[in-house]
Design a protein around this motif. Structure first.
Motif, PDB file in Angstrom:
ATOM      1  N   ASN A  39      -1.111   4.310  -1.643  1.00 13.02           N
ATOM      2  CA  ASN A  39      -2.403   4.197  -0.963  1.00 13.02           C
ATOM      3  C   ASN A  39      -2.332   4.744   0.462  1.00 13.02           C
ATOM      4  N   MET A  58      -7.842  -2.140   2.776  1.00 13.23           N
ATOM      5  CA  MET A  58      -6.506  -2.664   3.076  1.00 13.23           C
ATOM      6  C   MET A  58      -6.589  -3.955   3.872  1.00 13.23           C
ATOM      7  N   ASN A  97       0.812  -1.211   0.000  1.00 15.94           N
ATOM      8  CA  ASN A  97       0.000   0.000   0.000  1.00 15.94           C
ATOM      9  C   ASN A  97       0.848   1.264   0.000  1.00 15.94           C
ATOM     10  N   GLU A 124      -5.748   5.501   2.582  1.00 14.43           N
ATOM     11  CA  GLU A 124      -6.400   4.346   3.201  1.00 14.43           C
ATOM     12  C   GLU A 124      -5.632   3.894   4.444  1.00 14.43           C
ATOM     13  N   SER A 175       2.190   1.599  -3.514  1.00 12.87           N
ATOM     14  CA  SER A 175       1.122   1.945  -4.455  1.00 12.87           C
ATOM     15  C   SER A 175       0.589   3.353  -4.240  1.00 12.87           C
TER      16      SER A 175
END
Length: 152
Positions: A51, A71, A46, A54, A49
């Motif tokens: 992310n 997640m 994550n 989140e 990426s």
């Protein structure tokens, strides 16, 4: 902070897995190790990426994280496959283990964040996770800690 959390997780996680999933001691130990691996893989994936929103929401929300958090559900799916393949248990048992273990560990960690001075500080949280502020981040610190905690 992360070392204190990780030291607290191992025994209670194994005990929970033994009693609530009917795993034997060695299976519960291996499932805890696999839980740590899946958690670390999920965090790394994550972060790489991008992310981060989140991740921030997962660690800073006021209530416990649910299995439906994007997640968390990815980490659960990863762990479920590992447990089924490596422990040779049914997919039902593996799913049960994953659905208990990942939220248990995340909720313990996030409760510490919610109760810290950084609880509403997204940049402080990301710095801790990613390794800023010169002290190494959660990812860096947890690599060694989870390795010892989960028998890696």
């Amino acid at each position: 902070m992360i070392d204190k959390i990780m030291n607290m997780v191992g025994g209670p996680l194994q005990d929970m897995l033994k009693t609530q999933s009917n795993l034997g001691p060695s299976e519960a130990s291996e499932a805890a190790k696999l839980s740590g691996e899946s958690l670390m893989e999920g965090l790394k994936d994550n972060i790489s990426s991008g992310n981060t929103s989140e991740m921030i929401s997962m660690f800073t929300q006021k209530e416990d994280v649910s299995n439906s958090h994007p997640m968390v559900s990815g980490m659960i799916a990863n762990l479920s496959g590992k447990v089924a393949n490596q422990l040779g248990v049914s997919t039902g048992v593996a799913s049960n283990v994953a659905n208990m273990a990942i939220p248990f560990v995340i909720n313990l960690i996030s409760s510490k964040f919610r109760n810290s001075e950084h609880s509403q500080d997204a940049s402080g949280l990301m710095s801790m996770i990613a390794g800023g502020s010169g002290g190494g981040g959660i990812i860096d610190q947890a690599k060694g800690l989870l390795g010892g905690l989960f028998g890696k």
